[in-house]
Design a protein around this motif. Structure first.
Motif, PDB file in Angstrom:
ATOM      1  N   GLU A   3     -41.796 -14.622  35.294  1.00  0.00           N
ATOM      2  CA  GLU A   3     -42.070 -15.480  34.144  1.00  0.00           C
ATOM      3  C   GLU A   3     -42.442 -14.660  32.895  1.00  0.00           C
ATOM      4  OE1 GLU A   3     -45.555 -18.201  34.291  1.00  0.00           O
ATOM      5  OE2 GLU A   3     -44.022 -19.544  35.144  1.00  0.00           O
ATOM      6  N   ALA A   4     -43.366 -13.698  33.099  1.00  0.00           N
ATOM      7  CA  ALA A   4     -43.808 -12.874  31.970  1.00  0.00           C
ATOM      8  C   ALA A   4     -42.655 -12.000  31.477  1.00  0.00           C
ATOM      9  CB  ALA A   4     -44.993 -12.014  32.392  1.00  0.00           C
ATOM     10  N   ALA A   5     -41.846 -11.507  32.404  1.00  0.00           N
ATOM     11  CA  ALA A   5     -40.726 -10.639  32.013  1.00  0.00           C
ATOM     12  C   ALA A   5     -39.717 -11.430  31.189  1.00  0.00           C
ATOM     13  CB  ALA A   5     -40.073 -10.037  33.259  1.00  0.00           C
ATOM     14  N   LEU A   6     -39.437 -12.668  31.609  1.00  0.00           N
ATOM     15  CA  LEU A   6     -38.474 -13.482  30.851  1.00  0.00           C
ATOM     16  C   LEU A   6     -39.021 -13.804  29.458  1.00  0.00           C
ATOM     17  CD1 LEU A   6     -37.134 -15.882  33.638  1.00  0.00           C
ATOM     18  CD2 LEU A   6     -35.992 -13.893  32.627  1.00  0.00           C
ATOM     19  N   ALA A   7     -40.322 -14.028  29.370  1.00  0.00           N
ATOM     20  CA  ALA A   7     -40.928 -14.298  28.059  1.00  0.00           C
ATOM     21  C   ALA A   7     -40.783 -13.077  27.155  1.00  0.00           C
ATOM     22  CB  ALA A   7     -42.397 -14.686  28.233  1.00  0.00           C
ATOM     23  N   ALA A   8     -40.958 -11.883  27.732  1.00  0.00           N
ATOM     24  CA  ALA A   8     -40.836 -10.650  26.941  1.00  0.00           C
ATOM     25  C   ALA A   8     -39.398 -10.488  26.449  1.00  0.00           C
ATOM     26  CB  ALA A   8     -41.269  -9.445  27.776  1.00  0.00           C
TER      27      ALA A   8
ATOM     28  N   ALA B 171     -35.820  -7.653  40.311  1.00  0.00           N
ATOM     29  CA  ALA B 171     -37.073  -6.902  40.457  1.00  0.00           C
ATOM     30  C   ALA B 171     -38.183  -7.781  41.032  1.00  0.00           C
ATOM     31  CB  ALA B 171     -37.489  -6.329  39.110  1.00  0.00           C
ATOM     32  N   GLY B 172     -38.002  -9.098  40.979  1.00  0.00           N
ATOM     33  CA  GLY B 172     -39.042 -10.003  41.478  1.00  0.00           C
ATOM     34  C   GLY B 172     -40.299  -9.864  40.638  1.00  0.00           C
ATOM     35  N   ASP B 173     -41.462  -9.847  41.303  1.00  0.00           N
ATOM     36  CA  ASP B 173     -42.715  -9.744  40.542  1.00  0.00           C
ATOM     37  C   ASP B 173     -43.218  -8.304  40.464  1.00  0.00           C
ATOM     38  OD1 ASP B 173     -42.709 -12.423  39.928  1.00  0.00           O
ATOM     39  OD2 ASP B 173     -43.848 -13.005  41.706  1.00  0.00           O
ATOM     40  N   ALA B 174     -42.299  -7.347  40.631  1.00  0.00           N
ATOM     41  CA  ALA B 174     -42.685  -5.934  40.530  1.00  0.00           C
ATOM     42  C   ALA B 174     -43.087  -5.613  39.093  1.00  0.00           C
ATOM     43  CB  ALA B 174     -41.510  -5.056  40.950  1.00  0.00           C
ATOM     44  N   PRO B 175     -43.973  -4.609  38.904  1.00  0.00           N
ATOM     45  CA  PRO B 175     -44.355  -4.238  37.545  1.00  0.00           C
ATOM     46  C   PRO B 175     -43.165  -3.657  36.773  1.00  0.00           C
ATOM     47  CG  PRO B 175     -45.482  -2.850  39.173  1.00  0.00           C
ATOM     48  CD  PRO B 175     -44.700  -3.848  39.941  1.00  0.00           C
ATOM     49  N   LEU B 176     -42.971  -4.178  35.567  1.00  0.00           N
ATOM     50  CA  LEU B 176     -41.864  -3.729  34.722  1.00  0.00           C
ATOM     51  C   LEU B 176     -42.385  -3.353  33.344  1.00  0.00           C
ATOM     52  CD1 LEU B 176     -39.219  -6.564  35.390  1.00  0.00           C
ATOM     53  CD2 LEU B 176     -39.245  -4.269  36.375  1.00  0.00           C
ATOM     54  N   VAL B 177     -41.623  -2.495  32.680  1.00  0.00           N
ATOM     55  CA  VAL B 177     -41.839  -2.265  31.252  1.00  0.00           C
ATOM     56  C   VAL B 177     -40.589  -2.810  30.556  1.00  0.00           C
ATOM     57  CG1 VAL B 177     -42.054  -0.537  29.443  1.00  0.00           C
ATOM     58  CG2 VAL B 177     -43.343  -0.261  31.564  1.00  0.00           C
ATOM     59  N   ILE B 178     -40.780  -3.767  29.662  1.00  0.00           N
ATOM     60  CA  ILE B 178     -39.659  -4.341  28.910  1.00  0.00           C
ATOM     61  C   ILE B 178     -39.731  -3.767  27.494  1.00  0.00           C
ATOM     62  CG2 ILE B 178     -38.532  -6.485  28.170  1.00  0.00           C
ATOM     63  CD1 ILE B 178     -38.942  -6.858  31.059  1.00  0.00           C
ATOM     64  N   GLU B 179     -38.610  -3.218  27.034  1.00  0.00           N
ATOM     65  CA  GLU B 179     -38.635  -2.502  25.757  1.00  0.00           C
ATOM     66  C   GLU B 179     -37.602  -3.011  24.782  1.00  0.00           C
ATOM     67  OE1 GLU B 179     -39.681   2.005  27.203  1.00  0.00           O
ATOM     68  OE2 GLU B 179     -38.006   1.675  25.841  1.00  0.00           O
ATOM     69  N   GLN B 180     -37.966  -2.909  23.541  1.00  0.00           N
ATOM     70  CA  GLN B 180     -37.028  -3.120  22.447  1.00  0.00           C
ATOM     71  C   GLN B 180     -35.915  -2.064  22.557  1.00  0.00           C
ATOM     72  OE1 GLN B 180     -38.764  -1.136  19.209  1.00  0.00           O
ATOM     73  NE2 GLN B 180     -37.541  -2.120  17.632  1.00  0.00           N
ATOM     74  N   PHE B 181     -34.675  -2.438  22.284  1.00  0.00           N
ATOM     75  CA  PHE B 181     -33.541  -1.516  22.321  1.00  0.00           C
ATOM     76  C   PHE B 181     -33.549  -0.654  21.066  1.00  0.00           C
ATOM     77  CE2 PHE B 181     -29.117  -0.540  21.167  1.00  0.00           C
ATOM     78  CZ  PHE B 181     -28.681   0.101  22.320  1.00  0.00           C
ATOM     79  N   LEU B 182     -33.433   0.667  21.251  1.00  0.00           N
ATOM     80  CA  LEU B 182     -33.403   1.584  20.100  1.00  0.00           C
ATOM     81  C   LEU B 182     -31.968   1.995  19.819  1.00  0.00           C
ATOM     82  CD1 LEU B 182     -36.356   3.993  20.962  1.00  0.00           C
ATOM     83  CD2 LEU B 182     -36.368   2.111  19.302  1.00  0.00           C
ATOM     84  N   GLU B 183     -31.624   1.956  18.562  1.00  0.00           N
ATOM     85  CA  GLU B 183     -30.278   2.298  18.100  1.00  0.00           C
ATOM     86  C   GLU B 183     -30.285   3.780  17.715  1.00  0.00           C
ATOM     87  OE1 GLU B 183     -27.014   0.359  18.039  1.00  0.00           O
ATOM     88  OE2 GLU B 183     -28.537  -1.091  17.387  1.00  0.00           O
ATOM     89  N   GLY B 184     -29.287   4.551  18.143  1.00  0.00           N
ATOM     90  CA  GLY B 184     -29.203   5.941  17.700  1.00  0.00           C
ATOM     91  C   GLY B 184     -28.538   6.814  18.734  1.00  0.00           C
ATOM     92  N   GLU B 185     -28.602   8.133  18.519  1.00  0.00           N
ATOM     93  CA  GLU B 185     -28.040   9.082  19.475  1.00  0.00           C
ATOM     94  C   GLU B 185     -29.178   9.758  20.235  1.00  0.00           C
ATOM     95  OE1 GLU B 185     -24.862  11.456  17.920  1.00  0.00           O
ATOM     96  OE2 GLU B 185     -24.923  12.840  19.622  1.00  0.00           O
ATOM     97  N   GLU B 186     -28.934  10.028  21.505  1.00  0.00           N
ATOM     98  CA  GLU B 186     -29.979  10.651  22.322  1.00  0.00           C
ATOM     99  C   GLU B 186     -29.882  12.166  22.294  1.00  0.00           C
ATOM    100  OE1 GLU B 186     -29.262   7.558  25.774  1.00  0.00           O
ATOM    101  OE2 GLU B 186     -30.882   8.914  26.308  1.00  0.00           O
ATOM    102  N   ALA B 187     -31.033  12.815  22.339  1.00  0.00           N
ATOM    103  CA  ALA B 187     -31.068  14.273  22.489  1.00  0.00           C
ATOM    104  C   ALA B 187     -32.313  14.622  23.277  1.00  0.00           C
ATOM    105  CB  ALA B 187     -31.103  14.962  21.130  1.00  0.00           C
TER     106      ALA B 187
END
Ligand code: AMP
Ligand code: GLY
Length: 419
Positions: free
Chosen positions: A128-133, A170-186
């Motif tokens: 529930e919390a993950a979907l809200a995030a 993932a079920g109710d496992a602890p997750l980190v939900i993040e904003q997507f970052l635009e750019g190139e990785e290094a």
């Protein structure tokens, strides 16, 4: 000094190769090692790296002055602390600081506390919390399992359906939900002795199995160093805004970081942002960095482990560009075929390349065979990235490994930018 190098991958073969050339390295011991590492080591020891007590006993038995830890798992398990108790210097952080790689939420909280630029996030522990995030951030969105997942715990979801499926899986496992970052990785690699922090090198790897960076994620199919996209200015900024405050924060918490800090960066329009930390060298990034190191690496790693980096001579880096191309066993990353015969390493090295070994083994008759997903790392240096690539692929073409495959486009992003 006597060095014990731990690990058995391509990263450790590159470290063994480079350490064995150092004036300060009198004896190089490796455990558990691989047939490639046996080329450089004075002795190869059998070892279950998951057994911290056995590892400490081995280091004591050898009389090691320095233990260099290749992979993250022994560090997360507390090997550096156990060695420190016995007075043995360890290149690699203690259990506390290894949480940088061991726990995504630890790193995100550190970023908050130390003001380090990173993606906005929420920690959740229920569907529930993950979907809200997810609804709060919108798509694309990034969903990460907390804890070590060997690169497989991350979903970059481009649709709401995909995001919801990842959350439900993932079920109710602890997750980190993040904003997507635009750019190139290094990737940025820095040495830290608990207090002093020094930039070492930049690199870029290719995580996807398929050409054009498509298909499933792998440990890395190739890499090159330096990564020109991380300009000197951006590297300085990342050191100032990300790496240095991280080291200072950890020291202030009583968890001084000793080892190599591998910062995965997103170069966004607002500047470099931290995606993740690893507490070790990258694999295959390490294979592309080692040939660039000009000084006595062993002495520097010892200075890091003993908190004397500020007094040590800074490591000089060659101007050269280095590329490493991974040869994997067919079926990797899902189910890699093992047992395939490998020939032509000498012929490849006669082209001026060096072939670091990862998943290889000796069959009973002495022939070299594949024994893992990523098998070989064909590595070449050149005055430009294009030269390094030409050298690496010329060498790769001398290798006979019918059960293997390699991407033919390592470096494409950077080489296309060159025109
Ligand atoms: P990580 O294990 O955290 O490095 O994530 C694996 C990969 O997912 C990274 O190398 C990126 O390609 C991608 N990724 C992770 N976090 C983000 C983010 N916030 N925005 C965009 N891509 C990301
Ligand atoms: N090449 C990516 C890693 O070592 O994590």
């Amino acid at each position: 000094m006597k060095i014990l190098l731990l690990g058995s991958g391509g990263r450790e073969d590159a470290l063994a190769w480079r350490l064995s050339q150092c004036g300060s390295c009198a004896e190089l011991h490796v455990a558990p090692g691989n047939p490639g590492m046996a080329r450089w080591a004075d002795e190869v020891h059998a070892l279950d790296l998951g057994d911290t007590a056995a590892t400490v006993r081995l280091a004591q038995g050898i009389g090691a002055d320095l233990v260099v830890v290749g992979p993250e798992a022994p560090l997360v398990a507390g090997l550096a602390d156990a060695l420190e108790e016995k007075g043995i210097a360890c290149f690699g952080p203690g259990k506390g600081a290894a949480m940088l790689e061991g726990s995504k939420s630890f790193t995100k909280r550190l970023c908050d506390a130390a003001g380090i630029p990173t993606a906005a996030y929420r920690e959740t522990a229920s569907v529930e919390a993950a979907l809200a995030a997810i609804d709060a951030f919108g798509v694309p969105v990034v969903i990460k399992a907390d804890g070590l997942a060997a690169g497989k715990g991350v979903t970059v979801a481009t649709t709401r359906e995909e995001a919801e499926a990842a959350v439900r899986a993932a079920g109710d496992a602890p997750l980190v939900i993040e904003q997507f970052l635009e750019g190139e990785e290094a990737s940025l690699f820095a040495l830290c002795d608990g207090e002093t922090v020094q930039f070492l090198a930049s690199a870029q790897d290719h995580k996807r199995v398929g050409e054009g960076d498509t298909g499933p994620n792998t440990g890395g199919m190739g890499a090159y160093s330096p990564a020109p996209v991380l300009t000197d200015d951006l590297a300085r900024r990342a050191m100032l805004e990300i790496v240095t405050p991280t080291a200072a924060w950890l020291a202030a918490q009583g968890m001084p970081y000793r080892g190599v800090l591998y910062a995965g960066l997103m170069l966004t329009p607002e500047g470099p942002k931290l995606i993740e930390y690893n507490v070790r060298f990258g694999d295959p990034e390490c294979q592309a960095i080692m040939p660039r190191i000009a000084g006595d690496l062993a002495a520097t790693l010892r200075a890091v482990a003993e908190g004397r980096l500020a007094e040590a001579d800074p490591l000089a880096l060659e101007e050269a560009h280095v590329m490493t191309v991974v040869v994997a066993a067919k079926g990797y990353p899902a189910r890699a075929a093992s047992g395939g015969a490998i020939e032509g390493i000498e012929a490849a090295e006669a082209e001026g390349a060096i072939v670091f070994q990862a998943g290889t083994a000796r069959a009973e008759d002495g022939t070299l065979v594949a024994s893992g997903g990523r098998v070989l790392n064909v590595t070449a240096a050149g005055a430009s990235l294009a030269d390094a690539r030409a050298g690496a692929y010329a060498a790769l073409d001398r290798i006979e490994f019918g059960d293997g495959f390699a991407r033919r486009d390592i470096g494409w992003r950077e080489l296309e930018r060159d025109g």
